[in-house]
Design an enzyme around this catalytic site. Structure first.
Site, PDB file in Angstrom:
ATOM      1  N   HIS A 138      -8.472  -6.103  10.206  1.00 62.29           N
ATOM      2  CA  HIS A 138      -9.191  -5.230  11.133  1.00 62.29           C
ATOM      3  C   HIS A 138     -10.694  -5.501  11.066  1.00 62.29           C
ATOM      4  O   HIS A 138     -11.258  -5.664   9.984  1.00 62.29           O
ATOM      5  CB  HIS A 138      -8.982  -3.762  10.743  1.00 62.29           C
ATOM      6  CG  HIS A 138      -7.681  -3.175  11.179  1.00 62.29           C
ATOM      7  ND1 HIS A 138      -6.494  -3.484  10.575  1.00 62.29           N
ATOM      8  CD2 HIS A 138      -7.401  -2.276  12.153  1.00 62.29           C
ATOM      9  CE1 HIS A 138      -5.517  -2.796  11.156  1.00 62.29           C
ATOM     10  NE2 HIS A 138      -6.051  -2.051  12.125  1.00 62.29           N
ATOM     11  N   ASN A 170      -9.178  -9.128   2.104  1.00 61.41           N
ATOM     12  CA  ASN A 170      -8.845  -8.057   3.047  1.00 61.41           C
ATOM     13  C   ASN A 170      -8.292  -6.835   2.335  1.00 61.41           C
ATOM     14  O   ASN A 170      -8.597  -5.695   2.713  1.00 61.41           O
ATOM     15  CB  ASN A 170      -7.828  -8.558   4.077  1.00 61.41           C
ATOM     16  CG  ASN A 170      -7.442  -7.494   5.078  1.00 61.41           C
ATOM     17  OD1 ASN A 170      -8.285  -6.840   5.666  1.00 61.41           O
ATOM     18  ND2 ASN A 170      -6.139  -7.309   5.271  1.00 61.41           N
TER      19      ASN A 170
END
Length: 298
Positions: A138, A170
């Protein structure tokens, strides 16, 4: 819900921040059918959707070919400049407040192609490349939209994703930075913060995906924060690699460095003198206690 694509005069009139970033021609892979010709323009997005970011302005691409490479998508939670060649968002902008970060919305992991990306959107399956595993990272985090389930769900459009190393990045160092940003808003005294996030492609030549239309895995990522109430700004840069847990302030860099590496101009709505002052110094991260950071973990 306000949703549409933009590459045209309406955006240029609202914020002359959407000029050109021309990726290196060596990046070009097979081009999906329906690619607009150079200079083609799409439908305008509602001005009200973009006006949320008027205090800081949209990032401006430097170069000559942005109108043929970018799709601007504006949603209720964020706006994204999606690059049809790299199939990454070149930048994503959002505005955080305690109200936005607080609520009952849940993460559902409902990743899906973005119909507003006009056929250029990756699919979740494009990231299942066993030779080059990458997380669907994201850029506007799902946990930034806890006030609303629809906004949380919108964060799972693939146009908001970029290929990120999973373990150690991440799911670790990048997530720690996202949590620190939320902590600064929720309990650090910075209650109105505009956040710009995106990739730094660098010299990366790694393309992932199973289909003919590959996705470029960036060399690094950036965040630019702007405190609307205080008129303060700060930039971060993290290589796209696994880290041992490191304090977020170790990744602070001058925003001017990020402009050189991305080909973007940030803080475009500010007077040039203010831009120069804010972008030339590394600065220091806005304070909040560790207890506060623990409360905002997603």
């Amino acid at each position: 819900m306000l949703r549409s694509s933009l590459l045209g005069a309406a955006l240029l009139a609202l914020a002359p921040a959407f000029a050109a970033l021309a990726p290196d021609a060596s990046w070009a892979q097979a081009t999906p059918p329906g690619t607009p010709q150079k200079g083609a323009r799409a439908d305008p997005a509602p001005a009200a959707c973009l006006a949320r970011f008027a205090q800081v302005g949209l990032p401006r691409h430097r170069g000559d070919d942005a109108l043929a490479r970018q799709i601007l998508i504006c949603r209720d939670g964020y706006a994204v400049s999606f690059n049809k060649e790299t199939r990454n968002p070149d930048w994503v902008i959002e505005r955080l407040s305690p109200a936005a970060l607080t609520g009952p919305a849940k993460r559902k992991d409902n990743f899906r192609a973005d119909p507003d990306a006009k056929g250029f959107s990756p699919t979740p399956q494009d990231y299942t490349d066993p030779a080059n595993p990458r997380d669907r990272g994201h850029q506007a985090p799902a946990a930034d939209f806890k006030s609303s389930q629809p906004l949380t769900d919108d964060s799972f459009y693939m146009s908001n994703m970029s290929p990120q190393v999973g373990a150690g990045f991440n799911r670790a160092q990048w997530r720690f930075l996202e949590e620190d940003v939320r902590a600064a808003v929720l309990c650090g005294g910075h209650q109105d913060v505009i956040v710009i996030t995106g990739p730094i492609y660098g010299s990366s030549a790694l393309w992932i995906g199973k289909g003919p239309y590959k996705i470029l895995s960036p060399a690094a990522y950036f965040k630019v924060l702007y405190d609307v109430q205080r008129g303060r700004a700060i930039g971060f840069r993290l290589d796209n690699k696994a880290y041992r847990k490191t304090p977020s302030d170790k990744f602070i860099v001058p925003i001017s460095q990020l402009e050189v590496e991305t080909g973007l101009d940030f803080l475009t709505a500010l007077p040039r003198r203010d831009q120069n002052i804010l972008e030339s110094s590394k600065g220091s991260f806005w304070g909040h206690g560790q207890g506060c950071a623990n409360e905002v973990r997603d």
